[in-house]
Write an enzyme that holds these catalytic residues in place. Structure first.
Site, short mmCIF file in Angstrom:
data_model
loop_
_atom_site.label_atom_id
_atom_site.label_comp_id
_atom_site.label_asym_id
_atom_site.label_seq_id
_atom_site.Cartn_x
_atom_site.Cartn_y
_atom_site.Cartn_z
N LEU B 481 0.87 -1.18 0.00
CA LEU B 481 0.00 0.00 0.00
C LEU B 481 0.91 1.22 0.00
O LEU B 481 1.79 1.35 0.84
CB LEU B 481 -0.89 0.01 1.25
CG LEU B 481 -1.65 1.32 1.50
CD1 LEU B 481 -2.62 1.62 0.37
CD2 LEU B 481 -2.41 1.25 2.82
N GLU B 482 0.69 2.09 -0.98
CA GLU B 482 1.48 3.32 -1.06
C GLU B 482 0.61 4.46 -0.55
O GLU B 482 -0.44 4.74 -1.12
CB GLU B 482 1.89 3.56 -2.53
CG GLU B 482 2.76 4.77 -2.73
CD GLU B 482 3.10 4.98 -4.23
OE1 GLU B 482 2.28 4.63 -5.09
OE2 GLU B 482 4.20 5.49 -4.51
N ILE B 483 1.04 5.07 0.52
CA ILE B 483 0.26 6.17 1.09
C ILE B 483 0.92 7.48 0.69
O ILE B 483 2.14 7.64 0.77
CB ILE B 483 0.16 6.02 2.62
CG1 ILE B 483 -0.80 4.86 2.92
CG2 ILE B 483 -0.33 7.30 3.28
CD1 ILE B 483 -1.03 4.60 4.37
#
Lengths: 491, 735
Positions: B481-483
């Protein structure tokens, strides 16, 4: 032994009962709520599964109802309603209560419905009846339950059922043949009724073994408790205390007159058995578990006014009840622990006020776990959110005439047995309040959109029903007079 | 016999995977003379010993750690304790157990292996472990291992084919499965609450049962004979295999088959699996001693390979990305709303609802909503089929999912994740609609792969609550997951987003806002290069083969099909606008024509390949021939070898990654590596773009870039950061 049938058989036992002076504490009557009484309760002998009952549920129950009617001489058309519990359902008689009622010769104007709630199905039947009387819907209700483990419905496999149902709709011979040609040998494998908890896929015995382990209950303790149950049951049977049993003529066979599962053994004998569920190190064995049983039981419930008006002397008042449910995995069989303090608080009583405890014994380990849990502050604080423990019932007041371990446990018939036994013990022992408890499997489910099952209520359901009071003379002399002519009750 | 249980530590598995057995196994025992010696057990920090009657209970407890690891300290204390047990006449048997619920021994201490300078050192460590466990195997007193939680497989290297798979892939095994395989002898189910906490009582009970067994083994009331498991010929099929393996020619055939399979799966990029086969082979053909020797030697060699370093690096990175560097959020997210029930939206809903989050899935059309709900059901149902979930659990999980077309219940949402179409106008519309119904504390997260979050947040009334959460498809399988935080995103919003991501089981990297963020931006130039290569006349199958040979798990052309040609077009256009020439290379018109023809990739059934349900060997889409012919450009022979094509793809990737670090999009190379490997399938054996730059050499990379720059121009111009590293050879991204 054959004198169960006759009134004299009961009467003979009465003088000794009357010798005991009953306590008289406060009454639990509530203003504005009708008093509901148990007029009579009967059961057929509980028989080990496979022993001799091969008739249909309905046959069994209607014979029992005849027994009840005979013993009470209640005119059949007086009965307003019949509620009846069963666990393993026969597909052909899905509303088995109605079939049984018709078969037993009740008026065809008397409605009947079937309830199911695992091992507390007949408790549910009774409380349904209580509700109906309390709501003013009826005055006389027959409630009961029946279980025939000797004859459970076995289904075709899902694949086979699907094929057969599609076959019904097939129009041409070609369509039919093509469907039939799809049937494979594995389609013929039958599907037995599930013995495991639906939500966890764990069998109840396995759960009981884990429960016993969680409370550190040894094999020895469990065997000792089971032996106690058998010993007390034998004593009660021999002493003629099991007054609720009515002889039962097995269709095509002899008449049975007593429970056949009572077998007091020795600790050595019991110690030899291997664990039945958690192998090889578990502690629950065949000897310290209740066994598969055939049986049926029923009670005649009335509003107090009606009973008195008809000249009956009630055996007990049904006062309060509570159902609880909790985690079906780890606390499947711990219901009594949760419900006992609740129902006591509801009735304004304490543990010390109770004279007679009748708890359903599914497993010795389960009973002992419940006793320990009720006596544990840790459990009360961490699991029940209570400040302190409620305390365990004293064993000398507990299941003194045996229990499910020894008498047997026809799932849906145990509840009525507990209530009527409690009533008889109150009388015999001169007590005032009794407490009945049973634990049951399962969570209830509701089908929604056919997509998925959504649990509404999880956990093992449990009923502590009811707190019964027994009074020495609940009837005024005037009303009491017709009792003799009716000839039932406890005079 | 083949099936000797050798409880050696699985030191030779390079990727330190744990396998989970919540049960216990007992090891073999033989009668033996005892040496009389009494002793008091001295205080120890990692291993303790209690004597209960005639049973010694040995407890592992690595201080200040959630798990026990096989460290030098633990090993030496364990050896001492065992020697004392063997010497103590009053002790007839022993139980090994962990004091930590949920972890027996999680595996070898990675730090210990990393600290080794040479392969000899590792070999020696491995040999010490072997010796210890060999001694236990031959223990004169029965030893019972009571295992609760993650455990390295005592007795795992059973030389039988059924065990191959497990040894090679290091997958996790559930307790019941381990019992079936014959790895463990008895299972103990966890207990519920009794008169103390369930975990504590369970461990106590496990110990009681184990003591019972140990005692039984010692006084021979319990048979030491292992109940026959799958491995040891329970079923007819395996029994046949078992005897057949005794025949040399059958064995050779089995080796060959396994080797081929491994070769196919690893493309020869991972040395460990082949070594494992070699070790097993030696053990079977030449006996135990030779097997042990080559095992320890191979392990030593493997531990110092660059693949090992890369994988260990990823392990550490993963551990780091499983922590929330923003701390605990003020408010825990309990109710999550997902907008858009497409592939992504439904995927996000699935990984949320099965972690116990109350999840609302909203779409604008009933049909789309139905499809999304069906996707969630299917995802969970596949777990039921694999028996990792019961049908009841599935249904009870699903009861927390609400599918709807309106904004009902949004007033109770703690976070909204939108996964609607990638169009800034739609995103703006949705943001405004949502902000009108959500409570003040609710976070608005956008799942976009390229649209800058600050642009989306421009219409927000509360930009501090707006954040980017870029998931990867398929959401339930992709770990990353890239935040994305903007300048205005508050710390607490970031903390909350990371907490949700971690709850969903994701490995989380946090990057700064910008076109394409980090992952999409790295992928962009590489895909542009893929298009150019296609235009130069290399067919998609060939490109796939070249890229997977380099270590990418999915071929480059297939990747475009998976991502979706329309999405790729969108992204390429956006990024092209933002970065200009550097993102050029292939012609975007090619993509546009594909979209026009409906060749959208897997989801449309056609892209570069044709996708049919149930057909495994997909064929090329013949409709592409015409398109490819139309866009054909002459190939440049000087940069068209397979290796050059690989390097053209990879150098553009690495160069862009370095530029992200240079510009501060990335805060460190570790997250860069994790993002590339877990999100984009950058070859794990290379450890990620930054570790690859270290191992390949920044200078060598720059040289390659310059070479291609000379042919194609500025798309290959190395960035300043890479040049800096190239100029000072001692500078490494990972120290």
């Amino acid at each position: 032994m054959g004198s169960y049938f006759k009134l004299t058989g009961i009467l003979v036992n009465i003088p000794s009962l009357l010798a005991v002076q009953p306590k008289s504490k406060k009454t639990l009557a509530k203003s504005g709520v009708k008093n509901i009484v148990v007029v009579e309760g009967v059961r057929i002998p509980f028989l080990q599964s496979g022993y001799c009952l091969h008739g249909a549920n309905s046959v069994c129950f209607h014979l029992l109802c005849r027994g009840l009617l005979n013993r009470t001489s209640v005119p059949r058309d007086v009965v307003d309603y019949i509620v009846y519990g069963t666990v393993i359902q026969e597909v052909k008689t899905s509303n088995v209560a109605r079939e049984a009622a018709l078969g037993a010769g009740f008026s065809d104007k008397t409605p009947a419905h079937t309830v199911t709630m695992a091992c507390i199905s007949s408790n549910q039947a009774m409380t349904t009846g209580v509700g109906m009387i309390a709501a003013g819907q009826c005055d006389v209700v027959v409630a009961g339950g029946v279980e025939l483990m000797s004859d459970v419905p076995i289904r075709h496999s899902r694949k086979m059922r699907k094929t057969m149902l599609t076959l019904n709709r097939a129009k041409t011979l070609g369509q039919k043949l093509s469907l039939i040609s799809k049937i494979r040998p594995d389609y013929f494998a039958p599907e037995l009724p599930a013995v495991a908890e639906f939500s966890t896929s764990e069998t109840m015995g396995h759960s009981a073994d884990r429960l016993a382990a969680a409370f550190g209950i040894s094999r020895l303790e469990q065997d000792e408790y089971a032996l106690r149950s058998h010993t007390l049951a034998k004593k009660a049977q021999d002493g003629g205390l099991l007054l609720d049993v009515v002889p039962f003529k097995v269709p095509g066979k002899d008449t049975v007159t007593k429970d056949n599962g009572i077998r007091p053994s020795s600790m050595e004998q019991m110690g030899k058995l291997k664990p039945a569920f958690v192998k090889p190190y578990g502690t629950v064995t065949a000897a310290n578990s209740s066994f598969l049983t055939d049986g049926a039981s029923a009670v005649l419930l009335m509003s107090e006014e009606k009973a008195l008006a008809m000249g009956y002397k009630p055996k007990a008042y049904l006062r309060d009840f509570v159902y609880v449910s909790q985690d079906p995995k780890d606390q499947l069989l711990l219901g009594p622990t949760y419900a006992t303090p609740k129902v006591l608080e509801k009735a304004g009583l304490t543990m010390a006020d109770i004279d007679v405890f009748e708890f359903h014994e599914a497993f010795a380990g389960q009973i002992l776990a419940n006793l320990k849990a009720m006596d544990s502050d840790w459990f009360a604080q961490n699991c029940m959110g209570r400040k302190s423990k409620v305390g365990a019932p004293p064993l000398e007041k507990f299941n003194n005439w045996g229990g499910s371990l020894s008498l047997g446990h026809p799932f849906a018939a145990t509840g009525c047995r507990l209530v009527i036994t409690a009533a008889h013990r109150l009388k015999k022992e001169g007590g005032q309040y009794g407490l009945v408890a049973a634990c049951a499997a399962g969570g209830q489910v509701m089908m929604l959109h056919g997509l998925a099952l959504f649990p509404l209520e999880r956990g093992s359901n449990y009923i502590s029903a009811p707190v019964s009071t027994m009074k020495s003379s609940p009837v005024t002399p005037g009303v009491g007079a017709p009792l003799k002519s009716r000839g039932t009750g406890c005079l | 016999m083949l099936a000797v249980i050798s409880p050696r530590p699985l030191l030779f598995r390079v990727s330190v995977k744990l396998f989970y057995v919540s049960s216990f196994s007992f090891l073999k025992s033989t009668e033996h003379k005892l040496i009389t010696r009494f002793c008091l057990f001295p205080a120890r920090s990692h291993v303790s010993c209690d004597i209960k009657g005639d049973v010694a209970v040995v407890r592992f407890n690595t201080p200040n750690s959630k798990v026990n690891t096989l460290s030098r300290q633990l090993s030496s204390e364990f050896t001492d304790v065992m020697n004392e047990i063997w010497a103590n006449e009053a002790v007839k048997s022993a139980v090994l157990i962990s004091s930590k619920p949920g972890s027996f021994i999680a595996g070898a201490d990675i730090d210990m292996i990393e600290a080794c300078k040479t392969s000899q050192e590792v070999t020696q460590l491995s040999q010490e472990g072997q010796k210890m466990l060999e001694k236990i195997e031959q223990s004169p007193k029965p030893v019972v291992a009571a295992i609760s939680g993650s455990c390295l497989g005592g007795g795992l290297e059973v030389g039988l084919p059924a065990a191959f798979d497990m040894m090679l892939t290091g997958r996790n095994i559930r307790a019941d499965r381990a019992k079936k395989m014959g790895l463990v002898d008895q299972l103990v189910d966890p207990l519920g609450p009794g008169m103390k906490a369930p975990e504590a009582r369970t461990i106590e009970y496990l110990e009681e049962v184990a003591i019972g067994f140990a005692r039984g083994l010692a006084n021979r009331t319990v048979s030491a004979k292992r109940s026959k498991g799958l491995i040891q010929s329970k079923s007819l099929c395996f029994s046949g295999m078992y005897y057949a393996m005794a025949l040399p020619f059958v064995r050779r055939q089995v080796y060959k088959t396994v080797e081929n399979k491994v070769q196919k799966q690893t493309k020869g990029l991972y040395p460990a699996p082949l070594k494992i086969i070699e070790v097993v082979k030696t053990g079977l053909d030449q006996g135990h001693d030779a097997g042990y020797l080559i095992e320890s030697q191979s392990f030593g060699q493997l531990a110092v390979t660059k693949e090992a370093k890369a994988l260990i690096g990823l392990y550490h990175g993963q551990v780091l990305c499983k922590k929330n560097k923003f701390g605990t959020p003020q408010r825990e997210v309990k109710t999550l709303a997902v907008l858009g029930a497409g592939l992504m939206g439904a995927g996000i809903a699935q990984v949320s609802v099965d972690k116990g989050l109350k999840t609302i899935l909203k779409d604008t059309a009933q049909q789309g909503l139905d499809r999304g709900q069906q996707q969630v059901f299917k995802g969970l149902n596949s777990k039921v089929k694999k028996k990792s979930l019961t049908s009841f659990e599935r249904d009870s999980i699903l009861s927390n999912l609400t599918g709807q077309l309106d904004y009902k219940g949004f007033e109770k949402a703690d976070m909204v994740i939108e996964a609607v179409f990638e169009d800034i106008n739609i995103k703006h519309k949705v943001l405004k609609e949502v902000e009108a119904v959500i409570p003040a504390h609710c976070i608005f997260a956008s799942n976009t792969s390229a649209l800058p979050i600050s642009q989306i947040a421009a219409v927000s009334k509360r930009p501090e609550k707006v954040i980017g959460m870029h998931y990867f498809s398929p959401v339930d399988r992709m770990q990353l997951l890239e935040i994305i935080t903007t300048d205005k995103t508050s710390q607490d919003t970031a903390a909350s987003a990371v907490a949700v991501g971690l709850k969903q089981g994701k490995v989380v990297i946090v990057v700064k806002d910008g076109p394409g963020f980090y992952t999409t931006r790295c992928l962009g130039p590489m895909l542009a290069e893929v298009v150019r290569v296609l235009q130069e006349g290399i067919d998609p199958k060939k490109i796939d083969a070249i890229s997977t040979a380099f270590g990418f798990p999915v071929g480059a052309a297939t990747l475009i099909d998976e991502v979706g040609v329309d999405v790729a077009t969108h992204v390429a256009e956006d990024l092209g606008k933002a970065f200009g020439e550097r993102f050029g290379g292939g012609s975007i018109e090619l993509f546009k024509l594909m979209v026009e023809k409906g060749f959208l990739g897997r989801k449309a059934g056609k892209g570069f390949y044709v996708y049919q349900e149930g057909v495994k060997n997909r064929s090329l889409n013949s409709g592409m021939d015409e398109i490819l012919a139309r866009f054909k450009v002459p190939a440049k022979p000087e940069v068209c070898t397979d290796e050059d094509i690989q390097m053209r793809l990879v150098t553009r990737f690495v160069n862009e990654a370095a530029m992200c670090l240079q510009e501060g999009i990335l805060s460190n190379p570790v997250e860069g590596d994790i993002g590339a490997v877990f999100g984009l399938g950058f070859p794990p054996c290379l450890g990620g773009p930054f570790r690859y730059a270290d191992s390949y050499g920044a200078k060598q990379l720059v040289d390659k870039l310059r070479k291609y720059e000379a042919v194609y121009g500025s798309q290959f111009t190395p960035c300043q950061l890479l040049l800096d590293y190239a100029n000072s050879p001692s500078k490494k991204f990972h120290q």
